[in-house]
Design a protein around this motif. Structure first.
Motif, PDB file in Angstrom:
ATOM      1  N   PRO A 239       3.372  13.470  -4.539  1.00 49.39           N
ATOM      2  CA  PRO A 239       1.905  13.143  -4.698  1.00 49.39           C
ATOM      3  C   PRO A 239       0.529  14.343  -4.772  1.00 49.39           C
ATOM      4  CG  PRO A 239       3.028  12.359  -3.539  1.00 49.39           C
ATOM      5  CD  PRO A 239       3.658  13.116  -3.117  1.00 49.39           C
ATOM      6  N   LEU A 240       1.043  15.530  -3.266  1.00 49.79           N
ATOM      7  CA  LEU A 240      -0.150  15.869  -4.229  1.00 49.79           C
ATOM      8  C   LEU A 240      -0.266  16.796  -5.230  1.00 49.79           C
ATOM      9  CD1 LEU A 240       0.448  18.120  -0.412  1.00 49.79           C
ATOM     10  CD2 LEU A 240      -1.677  16.187  -1.199  1.00 49.79           C
ATOM     11  N   LEU A 241       0.645  16.498  -6.136  1.00 50.37           N
ATOM     12  CA  LEU A 241      -0.316  17.543  -7.589  1.00 50.37           C
ATOM     13  C   LEU A 241      -0.716  16.729  -8.305  1.00 50.37           C
ATOM     14  CD1 LEU A 241       1.562  18.526  -9.967  1.00 50.37           C
ATOM     15  CD2 LEU A 241       2.286  16.548 -10.493  1.00 50.37           C
ATOM     16  N   ALA A 262      -4.387   4.681  -1.527  1.00 50.87           N
ATOM     17  CA  ALA A 262      -3.742   5.398   0.145  1.00 50.87           C
ATOM     18  C   ALA A 262      -3.614   6.408  -0.195  1.00 50.87           C
ATOM     19  CB  ALA A 262      -3.351   3.792   0.257  1.00 50.87           C
ATOM     20  N   LEU A 263      -2.018   6.671  -1.065  1.00 49.39           N
ATOM     21  CA  LEU A 263      -1.075   7.729  -0.740  1.00 49.39           C
ATOM     22  C   LEU A 263      -1.580   8.561  -1.353  1.00 49.39           C
ATOM     23  CD1 LEU A 263       1.912   8.119  -0.919  1.00 49.39           C
ATOM     24  CD2 LEU A 263       2.079   7.992  -3.010  1.00 49.39           C
ATOM     25  N   LEU A 264      -2.064   8.839  -1.549  1.00 54.90           N
ATOM     26  CA  LEU A 264      -2.730  10.525  -1.987  1.00 54.90           C
ATOM     27  C   LEU A 264      -3.416  10.855  -0.388  1.00 54.90           C
ATOM     28  CD1 LEU A 264      -3.612  12.804  -3.285  1.00 54.90           C
ATOM     29  CD2 LEU A 264      -5.247  11.872  -4.769  1.00 54.90           C
ATOM     30  N   GLY A 265      -4.616   9.625   0.129  1.00 57.53           N
ATOM     31  CA  GLY A 265      -5.749   9.626   0.915  1.00 57.53           C
ATOM     32  C   GLY A 265      -4.319  10.590   2.228  1.00 57.53           C
ATOM     33  N   ARG A 266      -3.375   9.688   2.814  1.00 54.68           N
ATOM     34  CA  ARG A 266      -2.729  10.260   3.464  1.00 54.68           C
ATOM     35  C   ARG A 266      -1.702  11.391   3.152  1.00 54.68           C
ATOM     36  NH1 ARG A 266      -0.289   4.890   2.546  1.00 54.68           N
ATOM     37  NH2 ARG A 266       1.927   5.540   1.729  1.00 54.68           N
ATOM     38  N   ARG A 267      -0.917  11.555   1.851  1.00 56.44           N
ATOM     39  CA  ARG A 267      -0.737  13.543   2.144  1.00 56.44           C
ATOM     40  C   ARG A 267      -1.879  14.142   2.558  1.00 56.44           C
ATOM     41  NH1 ARG A 267       4.035  13.181  -0.561  1.00 56.44           N
ATOM     42  NH2 ARG A 267       4.661  10.482   0.624  1.00 56.44           N
ATOM     43  N   GLU A 290      -8.119  -4.924  -9.100  1.00 53.18           N
ATOM     44  CA  GLU A 290      -9.066  -6.384  -8.130  1.00 53.18           C
ATOM     45  C   GLU A 290      -8.055  -7.283  -7.405  1.00 53.18           C
ATOM     46  OE1 GLU A 290      -6.849  -7.186 -11.846  1.00 53.18           O
ATOM     47  OE2 GLU A 290      -8.596  -5.993 -11.689  1.00 53.18           O
ATOM     48  N   PRO A 291      -9.024  -7.750  -6.461  1.00 56.86           N
ATOM     49  CA  PRO A 291      -9.387  -7.192  -5.696  1.00 56.86           C
ATOM     50  C   PRO A 291      -9.403  -5.663  -5.407  1.00 56.86           C
ATOM     51  CG  PRO A 291      -9.185  -9.045  -4.449  1.00 56.86           C
ATOM     52  CD  PRO A 291      -8.226  -8.359  -5.447  1.00 56.86           C
ATOM     53  N   ILE A 292     -10.454  -4.758  -5.207  1.00 59.02           N
ATOM     54  CA  ILE A 292     -10.481  -3.610  -4.523  1.00 59.02           C
ATOM     55  C   ILE A 292     -10.684  -3.448  -2.559  1.00 59.02           C
ATOM     56  CG2 ILE A 292     -11.822  -1.171  -4.808  1.00 59.02           C
ATOM     57  CD1 ILE A 292     -12.718  -1.236  -7.119  1.00 59.02           C
ATOM     58  N   ASP A 293      -9.180  -2.616  -2.580  1.00 61.29           N
ATOM     59  CA  ASP A 293      -9.328  -2.064  -1.448  1.00 61.29           C
ATOM     60  C   ASP A 293      -9.717  -1.325  -1.022  1.00 61.29           C
ATOM     61  OD1 ASP A 293      -8.377  -2.279   1.399  1.00 61.29           O
ATOM     62  OD2 ASP A 293      -6.313  -1.917   0.879  1.00 61.29           O
ATOM     63  N   GLU A 294     -11.392  -1.896   0.191  1.00 58.59           N
ATOM     64  CA  GLU A 294     -11.964  -0.659   0.551  1.00 58.59           C
ATOM     65  C   GLU A 294     -11.328  -0.024   1.887  1.00 58.59           C
ATOM     66  OE1 GLU A 294     -12.411  -5.249   2.900  1.00 58.59           O
ATOM     67  OE2 GLU A 294     -12.011  -4.066   1.087  1.00 58.59           O
ATOM     68  N   ALA A 295     -10.736  -0.265   2.717  1.00 60.46           N
ATOM     69  CA  ALA A 295      -9.247   0.283   3.364  1.00 60.46           C
ATOM     70  C   ALA A 295      -8.986   1.467   2.914  1.00 60.46           C
ATOM     71  CB  ALA A 295      -8.821  -0.337   4.235  1.00 60.46           C
ATOM     72  N   ALA A 296      -8.413   1.099   1.806  1.00 60.14           N
ATOM     73  CA  ALA A 296      -7.363   2.475   0.943  1.00 60.14           C
ATOM     74  C   ALA A 296      -8.829   3.441   0.414  1.00 60.14           C
ATOM     75  CB  ALA A 296      -6.443   1.986  -0.363  1.00 60.14           C
ATOM     76  N   VAL A 297      -9.317   2.976  -0.342  1.00 57.69           N
ATOM     77  CA  VAL A 297     -10.559   4.046  -1.400  1.00 57.69           C
ATOM     78  C   VAL A 297     -11.555   4.510   0.623  1.00 57.69           C
ATOM     79  CG1 VAL A 297     -13.283   3.671  -2.269  1.00 57.69           C
ATOM     80  CG2 VAL A 297     -11.422   1.790  -2.950  1.00 57.69           C
ATOM     81  N   ALA A 298     -11.602   4.087   2.190  1.00 57.84           N
ATOM     82  CA  ALA A 298     -12.167   4.568   2.739  1.00 57.84           C
ATOM     83  C   ALA A 298     -11.075   6.021   3.691  1.00 57.84           C
ATOM     84  CB  ALA A 298     -12.914   3.445   3.748  1.00 57.84           C
ATOM     85  N   VAL A 301     -11.450   8.759   0.480  1.00 61.33           N
ATOM     86  CA  VAL A 301     -12.686   9.339   0.385  1.00 61.33           C
ATOM     87  C   VAL A 301     -12.710  10.411   1.893  1.00 61.33           C
ATOM     88  CG1 VAL A 301     -15.647   8.960   0.527  1.00 61.33           C
ATOM     89  CG2 VAL A 301     -13.664   7.347  -1.191  1.00 61.33           C
ATOM     90  N   LYS A 302     -12.663   9.462   3.067  1.00 55.89           N
ATOM     91  CA  LYS A 302     -12.571  10.466   4.203  1.00 55.89           C
ATOM     92  C   LYS A 302     -11.934  11.910   3.641  1.00 55.89           C
ATOM     93  CE  LYS A 302     -11.069  10.529   9.190  1.00 55.89           C
ATOM     94  NZ  LYS A 302      -9.806  10.062  10.277  1.00 55.89           N
ATOM     95  N   GLN A 303     -10.678  11.584   2.971  1.00 55.40           N
ATOM     96  CA  GLN A 303      -9.272  13.076   2.589  1.00 55.40           C
ATOM     97  C   GLN A 303     -10.328  14.159   1.923  1.00 55.40           C
ATOM     98  OE1 GLN A 303      -7.655  13.781   5.309  1.00 55.40           O
ATOM     99  NE2 GLN A 303      -8.063  12.121   6.914  1.00 55.40           N
TER     100      GLN A 303
END
Length: 554
Positions: A239-241, A262-267, A290-298, A301-303
């Motif tokens: 996924p980091l590719l 979410a997967l990219l954020g974890r990696r 839809e609906p967009i998962d705000e936790a996955a987005v957050a 964004v954090k990473q």
């Protein structure tokens, strides 16, 4: 000639055709072809198709995975006056006999007499032969005599017969015309403020899905914009590719569903050196789930901000194949904006009343694109007002005229041109908000409970795989309607861990929706049925797991 083909030729034969192109084969053997070179290959392939008997408006199916081959192939079909259908692809675990039977049904439904076969699916040729399916290898088409000028078709001619994500045993294709394509892709270019001189798209999305085919192949190929395209397998293998490609190529636009962000954020969280990637070039990170998962987005964004990403590049959108691709885009540069509402009034009165302390929040997805309009309709057929919840209906130039089904064509629009989307939502200052799918809403004691709320609550439990929890309706429509929760976990089979996960899922769900699941099942990874784009198929999960749920409750 259609405006869509005109625009594609203008880009391919002009300065953009020489300067811009598509890079494929990353990360092992990258190769770049200009759009002019893609067009030259497409002209030869189109000549081979026409000389081989492809009729005007003929339906052509494609089974291939490599973007370097698919790009000229689909353009060739359009130059030859035909329509494209990307077939569902068999995997190493696919029963080829079942796949072949389903594929034959699809081909009969779209009235296709020809399959174009490319890497890595050449080995299925004998299976096609056994079922009397005619095919040609993509590599063989490049020896054709170039087609001097495209076969003339009008705006109502079929361009793309997009298979839906439902069961392949009961297939359905969305009939997208040349006029639909032109309207939607030019509207997307306008609202996203595409700059063909500077923008660079980066995508791993599958080309048998509408976002991959229309958004991240047809759009850049038609307007003449730079594209870096890899396959889903390459992304899922590493996924980091994705971040690496954005960094090295200066990618400005990308897109993915919730699970991928979410997967990219974890990696990215495991990468200590913040100089490893540079995501500062990214101006649009489109999320159309839809609906967009705000936790996955957050989490993403954090990473991402650790690697110089602008958090406001997050670009919520609403789309569906029935409108070619896109319905609405959030305003550029505003990031994810949530509408905080009173959950009780939503569930009991179908009203989205603002509440800064509310426990329910949905993403605001922007106004309809140019050429489209939206309205909200209640169960009684009456048009609802601002912040009143109902089914979203859509009308405009990008809306498909109908489906192709195994029982014949089916119209999608009513007498006034409105398409019923099947999505439940509301409008805020003209902007669309999605609550969920109409068929998935769980009704308990007069309350409308949305499965995404249940699934998000279950997903926070330790041991549950992110994005792999599904709420399943039981006894739908009856007075004793209930729901179960099914999750995937690497701890499946461990009796003690399963017991803990079930207990905690039940507690978390009760806290979220004030109702307990009648059963919680813990399954091994890879069990839950999903669409080709990675979205959970709730109805299919309910059917597939009915036996297991019955055993759990007994």
């Amino acid at each position: 000639m259609s405006r869509f083909v005109d625009l594609m030729l203008e880009s391919a034969r002009g300065e953009r055709g020489e300067a811009k192109g598509i890079t494929t084969g990353e990360p092992k053997a990258p190769v770049r072809h200009t759009w002019g070179q893609v067009h030259e290959r497409a002209a030869r392939m189109a000549g081979a198709l026409v000389s081989g008997g492809l009729a005007r408006h003929g339906a052509v199916a494609v089974l291939a995975a490599e973007p370097v081959s698919i790009a000229p192939a689909v353009q060739a079909v359009w130059l030859a006056g035909g329509s494209i259908t990307m077939l569902h692809q068999p995997t190493p675990r696919t029963d080829l006999a079942e796949w072949a039977a389903d594929t034959v049904r699809v081909l009969a439904m779209i009235d296709s007499k020809l399959v174009l076969l490319g890497s890595p699916f050449e080995p299925v040729a004998p299976v096609l032969e056994e079922h009397g399916v005619a095919y040609r290898l993509l590599a063989d088409l490049e020896d054709g005599e170039p087609l001097a000028e495209p076969v003339d078709v009008d705006e109502d001619a079929p361009a793309l017969l997009q298979l839906t994500s439902g069961s392949t045993a009961d297939p359905k294709a969305v009939r997208i015309t040349h006029g639909n394509l032109y309207s939607n892709l030019t509207a997307m270019a306008e609202k996203a403020e595409l700059d063909v001189a500077t923008d660079i798209m980066v995508s791993w999305l599958p080309l048998f899905h509408d976002m991959g085919m229309v958004g991240f192949l047809t759009v850049p190929m038609t307007v003449g914009m730079e594209l870096v395209k890899v396959t889903p397998v390459e992304f899922l293998t590493g996924p980091l590719l994705w971040a690496d490609l954005i960094s090295r190529h200066g990618g400005t636009i990308t897109a993915a569903p919730n699970f991928a962000y979410a997967l990219l954020g974890r990696r990215l969280s495991n990468v200590d050196d913040e100089g490893t990637y540079d995501l500062s070039s990214l101006r649009i990170a489109l999320n159309g789930a839809e609906p967009i998962d705000e936790a996955a987005v957050a989490a993403f964004v954090k990473q991402g901000t650790r690697f110089k990403m602008d958090p406001n590049c997050v670009f919520p959108a609403y789309g569906m194949a029935e409108t070619t691709l896109a319905v609405s885009f959030a305003p550029l540069g505003t990031g994810l904006t949530l509408d905080q509402i009173d959950a009780d009034l939503l569930e009991s009165d179908n009203r989205a009343v603002p509440d800064p302390d509310g426990t329910r929040a949905f993403a605001i997805l922007g106004e309809p694109l140019p050429g489209l309009e939206a309205r909200i309709v209640g169960e009684d057929g009456a048009v609802r007002g601002e912040r009143e919840v109902g089914e979203i209906q859509l009308r405009g130039e990008a809306v498909t005229p109908g489906y192709l089904t195994v029982n014949g064509p089916v119209a999608t629009q009513d007498a006034d041109g409105w398409l019923s989307s099947g999505d439940i939502g509301y409008l805020v200052d003209g902007q669309i908000v999605i609550c969920g799918r109409q068929k998935d809403v769980i009704i308990l004691a007069g309350r409308n409970i949305y499965p995404t709320d249940i699934e998000r609550a279950a997903s926070v439990v330790e041991g549950v795989r992110a994005g792999n929890a599904v709420a399943v309706r039981l006894d739908a429509g009856s007075r004793r309607e209930r729901f179960a929760v099914v999750v995937e976990s690497r701890s499946a089979g461990d009796a003690d861990e399963e017991k803990r996960i079930k207990r905690e899922v039940g507690s978390r769900v009760f806290e979220a929706v004030n109702a307990r699941p009648s059963a919680v099942l813990v399954l091994a990874p890879g069990t839950l049925p999903k669409t080709p784009s990675g979205k959970l198929r709730r109805a299919a999960a309910g059917q597939q797991l009915a036996g297991g749920l019955a055993e759990e409750e007994s």
